[in-house]
Scaffold this motif. Sequence first.
Motif, PDB file in Angstrom:
ATOM      1  N   LEU A 138      40.077  16.391  36.650  1.00  0.00           N
ATOM      2  CA  LEU A 138      38.568  16.253  35.905  1.00  0.00           C
ATOM      3  C   LEU A 138      38.222  14.940  35.959  1.00  0.00           C
ATOM      4  O   LEU A 138      37.170  14.240  36.433  1.00  0.00           O
ATOM      5  CB  LEU A 138      38.651  16.822  34.467  1.00  0.00           C
ATOM      6  CG  LEU A 138      37.504  16.710  33.752  1.00  0.00           C
ATOM      7  CD1 LEU A 138      36.235  17.870  34.200  1.00  0.00           C
ATOM      8  CD2 LEU A 138      37.716  17.223  32.245  1.00  0.00           C
ATOM      9  N   TYR A 207      41.942  20.760  24.716  1.00  0.00           N
ATOM     10  CA  TYR A 207      41.268  19.874  25.484  1.00  0.00           C
ATOM     11  C   TYR A 207      40.297  18.914  24.485  1.00  0.00           C
ATOM     12  O   TYR A 207      39.550  18.321  25.039  1.00  0.00           O
ATOM     13  CB  TYR A 207      40.413  20.431  26.419  1.00  0.00           C
ATOM     14  CG  TYR A 207      41.115  21.447  27.531  1.00  0.00           C
ATOM     15  CD1 TYR A 207      41.946  20.904  28.384  1.00  0.00           C
ATOM     16  CD2 TYR A 207      40.711  22.765  27.138  1.00  0.00           C
ATOM     17  CE1 TYR A 207      42.624  21.747  29.082  1.00  0.00           C
ATOM     18  CE2 TYR A 207      41.444  23.699  28.308  1.00  0.00           C
ATOM     19  CZ  TYR A 207      42.316  23.108  28.875  1.00  0.00           C
ATOM     20  OH  TYR A 207      42.919  24.092  30.117  1.00  0.00           O
ATOM     21  N   ASP A 285      30.264  21.203  34.373  1.00  0.00           N
ATOM     22  CA  ASP A 285      30.202  22.132  35.563  1.00  0.00           C
ATOM     23  C   ASP A 285      30.273  23.272  35.612  1.00  0.00           C
ATOM     24  O   ASP A 285      30.060  23.892  34.527  1.00  0.00           O
ATOM     25  CB  ASP A 285      31.561  21.383  36.379  1.00  0.00           C
ATOM     26  CG  ASP A 285      31.504  19.804  36.605  1.00  0.00           C
ATOM     27  OD1 ASP A 285      30.442  19.251  37.043  1.00  0.00           O
ATOM     28  OD2 ASP A 285      32.573  19.320  36.673  1.00  0.00           O
ATOM     29  N   TRP A 288      34.379  23.532  34.086  1.00  0.00           N
ATOM     30  CA  TRP A 288      34.879  22.599  33.677  1.00  0.00           C
ATOM     31  C   TRP A 288      33.646  21.701  32.666  1.00  0.00           C
ATOM     32  O   TRP A 288      32.386  21.799  33.138  1.00  0.00           O
ATOM     33  CB  TRP A 288      35.550  21.582  34.351  1.00  0.00           C
ATOM     34  CG  TRP A 288      36.048  22.195  35.520  1.00  0.00           C
ATOM     35  CD1 TRP A 288      35.547  22.088  36.865  1.00  0.00           C
ATOM     36  CD2 TRP A 288      37.237  23.082  35.633  1.00  0.00           C
ATOM     37  NE1 TRP A 288      36.039  22.918  37.655  1.00  0.00           N
ATOM     38  CE2 TRP A 288      37.315  23.659  37.034  1.00  0.00           C
ATOM     39  CE3 TRP A 288      38.065  23.723  34.793  1.00  0.00           C
ATOM     40  CZ2 TRP A 288      38.118  24.490  37.580  1.00  0.00           C
ATOM     41  CZ3 TRP A 288      38.928  24.720  35.109  1.00  0.00           C
ATOM     42  CH2 TRP A 288      38.905  25.204  36.713  1.00  0.00           C
TER      43      TRP A 288
END
Length: 610
Positions: A138, A207, A285, A288
Motif C-alpha cells: 500500500l 488498519y 483504490d 484498498w
Amino acid sequence: MKHDNRNLILAAVLSMVVIFGWQFFVMEPRLADEQAQAETLEATAKAEQDAMKAAGFGTSALPTAPATPDATGGTPITVPGTAQQNLPRDLALAQRPRIAIDTPSLRGSIALQGARLDDLQLKKYRQTIEPNSPEVVLFEPASSQRPYYADLGFLRSGGTTTKLPTDTTVWSVDSGTTLTQDTPVVLSWNNGEGLTFRRTISVDENYLFTVSDVVENSTSNIVTLYPYGLLSRGTLPETEGIYVLHEGMIGWFSVDGLQEVDYDEDFADEKFEFDSTGGWLGITDKYWAAALVPQQDKAYEARFTEAPDPRRTAFQADFRAEALNIPAGGAAQVENRIFAGAKVATMLSAYEEVEGVAKIGLLIDWGWFWFFTEPLFKALHLVADYVGNFGVAILIVTVVIKAFFYPLANRSYTAMSLMKKLQPKMEEVRARHKEDKAKQQEALMKLYKDEKVNPLAGCWPVLIQIPVFFALYKVLYVTIEMRQAPFFGWIHDLSEQDPTNIFNLFGLLPYDPSGFLMLGVWPMIMGFTMFVQQRMNPAPADPMQQKIFMWMPLFFMFILASFPAGLVIYWAWNNFLSVLQQGFIMRKNGVEIELFNNIGFDKLIAKFKK
C-alpha cells in the motif's frame, strides 16, 4: 400484432444494453490499461537500472526535499521524490532510519526522519491467487517508484518563526522497538527553543492508526500552531477506468457530505476545498484505501489537489485543523487517526459504530442503488459465513430472491402460458386479416381482452432480474470479500472470468486463446439454460425475429465469457430456476412444452411416477 413478442424483444434490448455497456465501459478501457501498464513496466525497469548505475546508492543518499507551506500558508503541498526518485522499494526504504510495524494485518515501518508512515504491506492479501505471490503493497517512501504515504505535522501561525519538525527532522525513540497492536511507540523531538514534540503512535489489529501529538511549551509565551495531515500519492496508479467504480480522492464532510474526485479532474480550474467538523478524507483504490480522520470534535479545512512536476504528478488529500494554543509552561494535545488498508465492509461498519468515524463505510463504492446493493451484499456475506463459500451463497440467495418474487413471477408465467395457448387463435386472426394490419391488431387486442390475457405481463421476470443482475455485479466487482473467493472446481476467483476455454479443449492443447475466443464452461452452461428458457416462450411471428432469438444464446455465451464468473454462475442458476418454475406453471395451465416432448422429458417424468 407484436404484443405477444414484446416481452422477448424487451428482454433482448435490455440484455444487449447490459452486454454492450460492459464491453464499452469495462473491457475496452481494461485492455487499453493493460497495454499501457506493460509499456510502463518496461520503461520503469530500464529507468531503475539506469538510476542505480548513475547514483551509486547506499544508506548515505540524500533524503527527499521537505514539505513546504504553500503560498497561502496552508497545508504543505509535497512533490514526492524531488531530490532522489524512482528508486527500487528496498533502496528507498534504506534511505531513512526506521522502526518496524508488525500486526496481524500489517507489516512495514515508520520513517524516523519525518516520523512518516510510508511503508505498509497487507499481510492478509496477496497480489494473485498463488499462495507464494507477494503481499499487496500500500504505502511506499517518497523516493520510491510509486510513492504513497501519510504525514502529520504542524504549521506556524502568521508572522512567527517557531522551529517545527519537518521532513528532515530525525525523531528519537522514547519507548517501543516495534509497533504492534499491543505495544505503541513514542517518539520525541526538541526544537531547542523551548518546545518539545512527543508523538505516540498506536494501531489496532486491523488498519486504524491513532497518532497522539503532545506539544510541551517551556517558554514564557503562548505558542499557536495549526495541526495538519496529508496523504500524498506521487504517481497515477493503475485503475480499472470504468464508470461503475470510483478510484481517486474521496471524503465525507459534515457540510458537503460524500465527495468523490477522479484523478482526471481539472484541478487547475476547479477548487476542491471543504469545511467540516468530523468526517474523513483520503484516496481510494478498488479494494484498498487510505484515509485521514481528523479529531472529530474539531473544525478543519480539507482539500484535494494535484501538484504537477516535470517528472511525476502528486495527488494529495490534506487538511488543516483549527488553531492549537499551547500555554506558557504548559502543554496541549491533538489526536488524529489514519486508516490504511483493505476496505472490508464489516470492519468499516465497526469503525463507524465503535470508533465514531462517520460514514467511513462509504469508502466502498456501493453506487447510486446502495439501498439494494448493500443489503444484497449483507445477505451474501451472512450466508457465506454459514456455508463457507460465496459461490454457494450466490446460489442460495438467488433461490431466496426467486421465492420472494414468486407471486409476481407466477402471474407473469401464467400470462405467458395463456399466451402460448392462444397461439393457434392468434395465427387464425393473422391469417384472416393478412392484408390489413390495423384490423389485425384490433382483432388481436379484442382476443386478448376476451381471453383476459395481458401480453405485457411476461415482462416482469425480465424487469425483476435486471436490478438484481446489476446489484450482484456491483457486489462482485467492488467488495474485497469477493476478491479471490473460490467456488468449486476450476473457479478459484469469483470476481474474475471463467479461466477454462473450449478452444484449447479446456487446457489439453498447448494453446492459450485470448480475447473473443475465451469461452469457458460456465458461459456455455449459461447459454444452454438461456436456450432452453427461450424455447419455452411463445415463438415470434416474424421469421427474422425467430432467427435473432435463435442465435442470441450463442451470442451471449461469447460476450458473457469476459464477465466475473460469479455473475455468470448466478445467471445460469437463475435461468435454470426460471425453467423449472415456468415449466411447472405451464403444465399446471395445461400448456404443452414442445421442447420437453422433443427430448422425451415428459416420458421420463411418467416413468419416474410409475
